[in-house]
Design an enzyme around this catalytic site. Structure first.
Site, PDB file in Angstrom:
ATOM      1  N   ARG A  66      58.964  43.744  20.016  1.00 11.43           N
ATOM      2  CA  ARG A  66      58.422  44.653  18.995  1.00 11.43           C
ATOM      3  C   ARG A  66      59.198  45.961  18.912  1.00 11.43           C
ATOM      4  NH1 ARG A  66      55.093  42.473  22.432  1.00 11.43           N
ATOM      5  NH2 ARG A  66      53.511  40.970  21.769  1.00 11.43           N
TER       6      ARG A  66
ATOM      7  N   ARG B 110      46.654  45.278  26.610  1.00  4.91           N
ATOM      8  CA  ARG B 110      48.071  45.607  26.739  1.00  4.91           C
ATOM      9  C   ARG B 110      48.532  46.502  25.588  1.00  4.91           C
ATOM     10  NH1 ARG B 110      53.804  43.597  26.704  1.00  4.91           N
ATOM     11  NH2 ARG B 110      53.350  42.026  25.162  1.00  4.91           N
TER      12      ARG B 110
ATOM     13  N   PRO C 251      41.903  41.792   6.828  1.00  9.49           N
ATOM     14  CA  PRO C 251      42.902  41.233   7.752  1.00  9.49           C
ATOM     15  C   PRO C 251      42.384  39.968   8.437  1.00  9.49           C
ATOM     16  CG  PRO C 251      42.517  43.581   8.160  1.00  9.49           C
ATOM     17  CD  PRO C 251      41.453  43.118   7.228  1.00  9.49           C
TER      18      PRO C 251
ATOM     19  N   LYS D 163      49.300  40.364   7.776  1.00  7.84           N
ATOM     20  CA  LYS D 163      48.197  40.817   8.638  1.00  7.84           C
ATOM     21  C   LYS D 163      48.380  42.260   9.084  1.00  7.84           C
ATOM     22  CE  LYS D 163      45.594  41.225  12.397  1.00  7.84           C
ATOM     23  NZ  LYS D 163      45.756  42.275  13.439  1.00  7.84           N
TER      24      LYS D 163
END
Length: 278
Positions: A175, A130, A234, A217
């Site tokens: 987002r 996605r 990360p 992250k």
DNA sequence: ACCCAGGAAATTC
DNA sequence: GAATTTCATGGG
């Protein structure tokens, strides 16, 4: 390493420690697609190319020697000796040695910093398939059309003038406002991406985390994949599982100055072996 | 319907 | 302050 130029492509000879699938489809970049013959099409730095590997020769179609020297040489991180690094970090832990041996063709790309920032903002609580779709729509909607149907990654200047609602077609959900905040702070200079190449690591992290939607992250991924801070490590859900199961006594600091490369070996190894964590 | 996905902000305890 | 919930969206 020798780069020979032909009519519409270059041939780079002497390429080692590169596997296109391991490098371009391992979750660090989201703009490459594999063709039936094993070549990859992608766009970076507003250039669309097709790359194909044959032995130690890397063919870059729709390119020239100048672009190789200015863009692709560093994009594929050809100045680092990955064979040597792999030997070195394999001494750290036998499981890391196995992970490195499993995919010795992984390289850390040097992507556009702003693209890395945005794509890893998009990556949060999301899956790679996605993420690719959202990134593709972001480029189609707001990137410059560099050739028929091919779009560069949009600039922060362009995105800074948008609202979160303007991003609705991306279907990126919550987002959207993070992307706008990133665009505005980069565009205004409130966040200086280039400065993050040389800042003390913790300071670089803090600089990026001024952006709403950027935590530890996403900052680490931006530093590793966009700003070539290869000491970054990360930790996402896969790495949490891997650390708990495979390296229970270790932390990020134990992986040394090439921790980011070690991280990519471990991340890829874990994704390819989900049964380890059942 | 439920769970998860290269997390981080918002809320609650 | 540390632990939990919420945030959109899509695929399994």
């Amino acid at each position: 390493m020798v780069c020979n130029e032909f009519e519409n492509y270059v041939c780079v000879d002497g390429v080692t420690d590169l596997d296109l699938r391991q490098t371009l489809d391992c979750g660090q970049s989201f703009r490459w697609t594999e063709n039936a013959d094993g070549s990859f099409d992608g766009i970076a730095f507003a250039k669309k190319v097709r790359v194909k590997l044959a032995g130690n020769k890397l063919y870059i179609e729709n390119s020239n020697k100048a672009d190789f020297e200015n863009i692709w040489k560093s994009y594929f991180d050809f100045d680092l000796d990955y064979g040597k690094i792999r030997t070195e970090i394999s001494k750290i832990h036998p499981v890391l040695a196995e992970a490195a041996q499993y995919a010795p063709g992984i390289r850390i790309l040097q992507q556009e910093p702003y693209e890395a920032l945005c794509t890893f903002i998009i990556s949060q609580n999301n899956n790679i398939k996605r993420i690719k779709g959202i990134v593709q729509r972001l480029c189609e909607c707001f990137g410059e059309e560099i050739s028929e149907g091919n779009f560069a990654f949009p600039t922060p200047q362009k995105m800074a003038n948008l609202t979160a609602d303007d991003l609705a077609p991306l279907r990126a959900g919550f987002r959207n406002r993070y992307l706008i905040d990133a665009a505005q702070k980069v565009n205004s200079g409130e966040v200086d991406l280039e400065k993050c190449r040389t800042l003390d690591y913790e300071q670089a992290r803090k600089e990026l985390m001024k952006i709403t939607g950027v935590g530890v992250k996403v900052a680490d991924c931006t530093l590793l994949f966009g700003l070539h801070r290869i000491e970054a490590f990360p930790v996402d859900v896969w790495m949490k599982r891997a650390m708990a199961k495979l390296f229970p006594t270790m932390t990020a600091n134990d992986f040394g100055e090439y921790a980011g490369i070690a991280q990519q070996y471990i991340f890829h190894y874990s994704r390819m072996h989900p049964e380890l964590f059942e």
